[in-house]
Write a protein that holds these residues in place. Structure first.
Motif, short mmCIF file in Angstrom:
data_model
loop_
_atom_site.label_atom_id
_atom_site.label_comp_id
_atom_site.label_asym_id
_atom_site.label_seq_id
_atom_site.Cartn_x
_atom_site.Cartn_y
_atom_site.Cartn_z
N GLN B 25 0.87 -1.18 0.00
CA GLN B 25 0.00 0.00 0.00
C GLN B 25 0.89 1.21 0.00
N HIS B 26 0.92 1.87 -1.13
CA HIS B 26 1.79 3.03 -1.26
C HIS B 26 1.18 3.92 -2.30
N PRO B 27 1.18 5.21 -2.06
CA PRO B 27 0.45 6.06 -2.99
C PRO B 27 0.98 6.03 -4.41
N SER B 28 2.22 5.64 -4.63
CA SER B 28 2.68 5.82 -6.00
C SER B 28 3.09 4.54 -6.69
N THR B 29 2.98 3.39 -6.10
CA THR B 29 3.11 2.17 -6.88
C THR B 29 1.71 1.87 -7.40
N HIS B 30 1.60 1.68 -8.69
CA HIS B 30 0.27 1.71 -9.29
C HIS B 30 -0.53 0.47 -9.01
N GLY B 31 -0.88 0.27 -7.81
CA GLY B 31 -1.57 -0.94 -7.45
C GLY B 31 -0.81 -1.57 -6.30
N ILE B 118 -7.02 5.81 -25.54
CA ILE B 118 -6.95 7.21 -25.11
C ILE B 118 -7.26 7.31 -23.62
N ALA B 119 -8.31 6.61 -23.18
CA ALA B 119 -8.68 6.68 -21.77
C ALA B 119 -7.56 6.16 -20.88
N SER B 120 -6.95 5.05 -21.29
CA SER B 120 -5.89 4.48 -20.49
C SER B 120 -4.68 5.41 -20.44
N HIS B 121 -4.35 6.02 -21.57
CA HIS B 121 -3.20 6.92 -21.57
C HIS B 121 -3.49 8.19 -20.78
N LEU B 122 -4.76 8.62 -20.79
CA LEU B 122 -5.11 9.78 -19.97
C LEU B 122 -4.88 9.47 -18.50
N LEU B 123 -5.24 8.26 -18.11
CA LEU B 123 -5.03 7.90 -16.72
C LEU B 123 -3.54 7.76 -16.42
N ALA B 124 -2.79 7.20 -17.36
CA ALA B 124 -1.34 7.07 -17.14
C ALA B 124 -0.72 8.45 -17.00
N PHE B 125 -1.15 9.37 -17.85
CA PHE B 125 -0.65 10.75 -17.80
C PHE B 125 -1.00 11.38 -16.46
N THR B 127 -1.83 9.94 -13.50
CA THR B 127 -1.18 9.36 -12.33
C THR B 127 0.32 9.60 -12.35
N TYR B 128 0.90 9.71 -13.53
CA TYR B 128 2.32 10.02 -13.58
C TYR B 128 2.57 11.42 -13.03
N ALA B 129 1.70 12.35 -13.43
CA ALA B 129 1.82 13.70 -12.89
C ALA B 129 1.63 13.69 -11.38
N LEU B 130 0.69 12.89 -10.91
CA LEU B 130 0.40 12.80 -9.48
C LEU B 130 1.62 12.29 -8.73
N ASP B 131 2.28 11.27 -9.30
CA ASP B 131 3.48 10.75 -8.65
C ASP B 131 4.55 11.81 -8.52
N LEU B 132 4.63 12.67 -9.55
CA LEU B 132 5.69 13.65 -9.52
C LEU B 132 5.27 14.93 -8.82
N GLY B 133 4.08 14.96 -8.27
CA GLY B 133 3.72 16.10 -7.43
C GLY B 133 2.83 17.13 -8.10
N ALA B 134 2.50 16.95 -9.38
CA ALA B 134 1.60 17.90 -10.03
C ALA B 134 0.20 17.33 -9.92
N PHE B 135 -0.60 17.89 -9.04
CA PHE B 135 -1.90 17.28 -8.75
C PHE B 135 -2.96 17.63 -9.76
N THR B 136 -2.77 18.72 -10.49
CA THR B 136 -3.86 19.20 -11.32
C THR B 136 -4.07 18.45 -12.63
N PRO B 137 -3.02 18.06 -13.39
CA PRO B 137 -3.29 17.39 -14.66
C PRO B 137 -4.12 16.13 -14.51
N PHE B 138 -4.04 15.49 -13.35
CA PHE B 138 -4.83 14.29 -13.10
C PHE B 138 -6.31 14.59 -13.28
N LEU B 139 -6.75 15.72 -12.70
CA LEU B 139 -8.17 16.03 -12.78
C LEU B 139 -8.57 16.52 -14.16
N GLY B 370 6.45 4.93 -12.69
CA GLY B 370 5.31 5.60 -13.32
C GLY B 370 5.42 5.60 -14.83
N SER B 371 6.65 5.70 -15.34
CA SER B 371 6.78 5.77 -16.79
C SER B 371 6.61 4.41 -17.43
#
Lengths: 197, 381, 407
Positions: B25-31, B118-125, B127-139, B370-371
């Motif tokens: 359980q860790h916020p940035s390992t994807h699962g 497209i949907a999957s890549h949007l989510l990858a994009f 969550t990758y931003a989220l891992d690196l600290g940019a919270f907004t692109p996720f939303l 994340g990448s």
């Protein structure tokens, strides 16, 4: 494989600083536009989402269409439907039509399998319950003992009627055969008695 | 091999390397991925990924079910690409059984698969931003994803797990309303894609975090059997939709984006991220072409709920958003498979972690994982 | 003291409370400071609480969603709910923790954030103590936070906390240097460490053009550098690696819960305000701002603080009665006549100006946090030592030369 070209380090230094400032400004411009823009939050539960038809939610069961053929039970990948009934063929009374939602995948195979359209996945999505036992939902209307007895009596009556009708048909058939046999014997005797012209 | 991290009282001073547990359980390992990381201060020496927390015995279950019933289980492997997952399985079964899929069904499969990409890549994009600290692109990404999910809800009834591609075709037909929704989405996607680039891709901080980090060389990528954006990010232009076309992909014209080291080195994290961003635009092109050329006709070839498949084996790979997803189906002539083996892209892509997470900073490990864009449902099946 | 005793005897209260006869001289003095200090702490707490709501709301708006909007109208009571939640949590201490360090850490961090409020002026006369070394005091006490963070890193005995503590100590200490250099620019130009005098120096130009950023290009650049260094010092994004949620769970405050966490949380918002207020005072003209203030008459008795006014009223000494009189009189405008009301308006507009700037900068801090990704620790140090430090030295040298050449 291409690696980063070695630029003049001083130029790179100032280019990095300028890039940092400029991209920060560009990013902040985008966020402040969204700050003043329209928000997409839907204020549930006052505003509810529009559920399109065909949404695979909680099942809707039409008991009057169900004949208990168990096609849905066979189609289900996780065996979450349980059926119990009285009678068979066209005369059935459903005693139990349970779906175990702790197993259900909402895959729609049961609805696709049903030939009569009795099971359909509907638009309700709210399934929250407090205990695991509440995950087992009962869809058939509970029948009282009198109803079941009445139905059994009805079945028995129908069986009796069917037997009676069958017996009558048999008797008629026998009578007809008897008559035919008599007629044939008569014809044979007449043929024997008549002298040949 | 790493064992459990031991608890030391806080006042004995030890100076050897730390074993850190980036636990399931860790916020940035994807699962639920467990990464045991051996660090010397801030530098990571080695990592040991540990998986299996999400294993659900898919392959064994598939041996006891009729072929049509296995499809909902394939949905749940890579739960973010549920329109793509059943495709290789359906194609393998159709190959073995000699079922012909109508043209309209192939087009619909392609449209849905690309929208899901497209949907999957949007989510990858996001969550990758989220891992690196940019919270907004996720939303922002989720705002577009919501449009896709609504489209999927209209056409299949589900929002994440669709059960849409079936053996012999697809589940339901497309209506003009859904086609209009898809076109509206394409317009919106093309409008906001440059904004994503301004906000994240070109952002100096993001570039500094991802360029020249986690470089996978071309030889390494091929040797480790990477596929998908991980492979293409290292400069190898291999896409199954072009190399071994299926579902009529040869009818559509699109480019295959390849990493070129635009911001740093070919094969770094930025390249893999950029391949995903560019692929979103290519998928938009494909969806548009498929919508324009959608033929009339049946969308389903009746195969029956339970059928005997002739004995034989078939392996069909397809291009999942994460790489090559393949199903190897072995049939013994009965109505249930003898063996179903799924080649999951995330499982193979994850193997590169140990090789490239050496002598990097702890923050880089997060960027690298994340990448690679793994989904644990696929890794563990 | 006689004044008080006489007043009480005359009013008959003395008859009821003979103990008042024995009240020592320093007591009203201390009481005045305590009340002032209490107001400051209350302000800090309320402001921190309000800005937790503000941050979440602004973050929501930036992210195309509404922030908290359920608890109370427009979600205004959300911080109250948060406070109750934090207070009601179980106080957990890891078994491997060092009790002394674990407990002392939040206290020190809170002190480091709260103490600068003692010298931070809200307006010309609204300040707890108008120290001659005010600026130095603020910078020095910001460093106390670092000790607290180091304790918070080691105390819980958790590896994640240790990582966070070490990173943060390096970051905060390093960024003190560019911060000091930027402040040095203003010190050279203004010629004083007293915050009130620095603002007075900035009131010399027409309207807002007396501000430091318009008085020298060195100050203009130094303002942005001070702001960036302040962002780093208060561990706000993009420098929030120590509390990087996605990497270290929560960094140095992973193991804290309940009231201890509330201390950390509040001190972060308080420290943010200190940095914003300091930037506003040093570079943006403090309370001398966009909204012009009413002109005071020529023979106005200027007191730099309430305490000076009390001194004057009480004839050199200090008394509770005198302070109450000054307070009531100024507000009602009767003690100094029309002058009192004008001074009150003067101060209130000053406070509004000050809040406009400080909270504007606060908003920008929040805006930046929700736009930018996180910078890696080695890049943070690169930025400090290789970008801000050289530029800071250049700015400080420029300011020094400017003061000598253009006095």
């Amino acid at each position: 494989m291409k690696t980063a070209e070695k630029k003049n380090p001083v130029a790179q230094y100032f280019a990095d600083i300028w890039a940092g400032i400029y991209t920060t400004y560009a990013g902040m411009k985008i966020t402040i536009e969204y700050f003043f823009g329209k928000k997409v939050t839907m204020r549930y539960p006052e505003e509810k989402p529009v559920i399109p038809p065909g949404h695979r939610g909680v099942h809707e069961y039409r008991e009057e269409k169900c004949t208990g053929c168990r096609a849905c039970v066979r189609a289900c990948p996780v065996d979450c439907i349980a059926i119990d009934l009285l009678g068979r063929g066209r005369d059935v009374m459903l005693l139990q039509f349970d779906i175990d939602y702790s197993r259900c995948l909402f895959c729609n195979l049961c609805a696709e399998a049903c030939p009569f359209g009795a099971v359909v996945l509907g638009e309700k999505y709210n399934l929250a319950c407090g205990a695991r036992e509440d995950c087992l939902r009962h869809f058939a209307r509970p029948k009282s003992q009198e109803e079941m007895d009445e139905f059994k009596a009805l079945l028995a009556r129908k069986e009796a009627e069917r037997k009676e009708a069958q017996a009558k048909k048999d008797a008629e058939r026998k009578a007809r055969e008897e008559a035919e046999r008599k007629a044939r014997e008569e014809a044979e005797r007449n043929a024997q008695e008549q002298p040949e012209p | 091999m790493a064992n459990e991290t031991t608890r030391e009282p806080a006042d004995t001073l030890r100076t050897e390397e730390l074993l850190i547990n980036m636990g399931p359980q860790h916020p940035s390992t994807h699962g639920v991925l467990r990464l045991i990381v051996q660090t010397d201060g801030e530098m990571v020496r080695r990592t040991w990924p540990q998986i299996g927390f999400l294993h659900r015995c898919f392959e064994k279950i598939a041996e006891s079910l009729d072929y049509a019933k296995v499809i909902p289980y394939t949905d749940r492997m890579d739960y973010l690409g549920s329109m793509n997952n059943p495709l290789p399985f359906c194609l393998a079964v159709e190959k073995l059984g000699g079922f012909a899929v109508p043209d309209r069904a192939s087009y619909l499969r392609v449209i849905m698969a690309e929208l899901n990409r497209i949907a999957s890549h949007l989510l990858a994009f996001g969550t990758y931003a989220l891992d690196l600290g940019a919270f907004t692109p996720f939303l922002y990404g989720f705002r577009e994803r919501e449009m896709i999910l609504s489209i999927f809800e209209k056409i299949s009834g589900g929002r994440l797990l669709y059960h849409y591609p079936r053996i012999g075709g697809v589940a339901r037909d497309m209506t003009p309303e859904i086609a209009a929704d898809i076109r509206a989405f394409l317009v919106q996607m093309r409008k906001v894609w440059p904004e994503y680039n301004t906000l994240l891709s070109k952002n100096q901080i993001f570039v500094k975090r991802t360029a020249n980090v986690g470089v996978i060389t071309r030889e390494q990528a091929i040797a480790y059997g990477l596929t998908g954006p991980c492979l293409r990010g290292s400069g190898v232009a291999f896409d199954l939709r072009k190399a071994h076309p299926y579902c009529g992909y040869e009818r559509f014209s699109f480019d295959v984006p390849v990493g070129e080291g635009a911001m740093g080195t070919t094969g770094d994290c930025w390249d893999r991220y950029w391949v995903r961003m560019a692929e979103m635009m290519e998928s938009c092109k494909i969806v548009e072409q498929a919508l324009d050329g959608l033929p009339e006709g049946p969308f389903f070839e009746k195969v029956g709920r339970s059928f005997d498949l002739p004995a034989g084996e078939a392996y069909v790979p397809c291009e999942n958003p994460r790489g090559e997803l393949g199903f190897y189906v072995v049939s013994d002539g009965s109505s249930k498979a003898l063996r179903v083996k799924s080649r999951a892209p995330s499982f193979c892509n994850l193997c590169i972690t140990d090789a490239i997470c050496r002598d990097v900073l702890l923050a880089d490990v997060v960027a690298i994982i994340g990448s690679i864009d793994i989904v644990l449902g696929e890794v563990d099946r | 003291m006689n004044d008080v005793i006489q007043t009480f005897h005359q009013s008959g209260v003395g008859a009821l409370c003979p103990v008042l006869l024995y009240v020592p001289t320093w007591l009203p003095f201390v009481l005045a400071y305590l009340v002032g200090g209490g107001i400051i702490v209350a302000f800090m707490a309320v402001m921190a609480l309000v800005w937790t709501y503000g941050e979440r709301r602004i973050a929501g708006f930036i992210q195309v969603r509404l922030g908290p909007n359920r608890v109370g109208p427009l979600g205004i009571l959300q911080p109250l709910a948060d406070a109750i939640k934090l207070l009601a949590k179980e106080d957990i201490m890891p078994s491997a923790a060092n009790w002394g360090l674990f407990t002392a850490a939040p206290i020190l961090v809170f002190l480091g954030a709260m103490l600068p409020f003692a010298v931070l002026p809200f307006s010309e006369r609204i300040v707890l103590t108008n120290m001659q070394l005010g600026l130095y005091f603020v910078l020095a006490f910001q460093a106390i936070e670092v000790i607290g963070i180091l304790m918070a890193g080691w105390g819980p005995g958790s590896k994640w906390s240790l990582y966070g503590g070490m990173r943060l100590a390096a970051q905060m200490l390093s960024y003190e240097i560019p911060m000091g250099l930027c402040v040095l620019v203003v010190i050279f130009l203004a010629g004083s460490l007293n915050l009130g005098e620095i603002v007075a120096w900035q009131s010399q130009g027409p309207w807002i053009f007396g501000w430091a950023i318009f008085r020298s290009p060195a100050a203009f650049v130094a303002f942005f550098m001070f702001y960036i260094a302040g962002l780093a010092g208060t561990k706000r994004a993009p420098f929030d690696l120590p509390e990087a949620e996605s990497e270290l769970v929560a960094g140095y405050h992973t193991e804290y819960s309940g009231l201890r966490f509330a201390f950390f949380f509040m001190s972060e918002y308080a420290a943010m305000y200190v940095v914003c207020a300091l930037a506003a005072i040093l570079f943006l003209g403090g309370w001398h701002g966009p909204i012009p203030r009413p002109a005071l008459p020529e023979n106005a008795a200027f007191f730099s603080t309430w305490l000076d006014a009390i001194h004057a009223q009480a004839g050199g000494g200090l008394s509770l009665a005198a302070s109450l009189k000054v307070f009531a009189g100024t507000l009602a405008g009767t003690a100094f006549g029309k002058l009192g009301l004008t001074i009150a308006a003067y101060e209130i507009i000053g406070v509004i100006n000050m809040f406009l700037k400080a909270f504007g900068l606060y908003f920008v801090m929040i805006w930046v946090r929700w736009t930018l990704p996180r910078i890696r620790i080695d890049q943070v140090m690169y930025l400090c030592l290789k970008v801000l430090l050289p530029f800071g030295l250049v700015c400080a040298t420029w300011a020094a030369i400017q003061v000598v050449v253009f006095p």
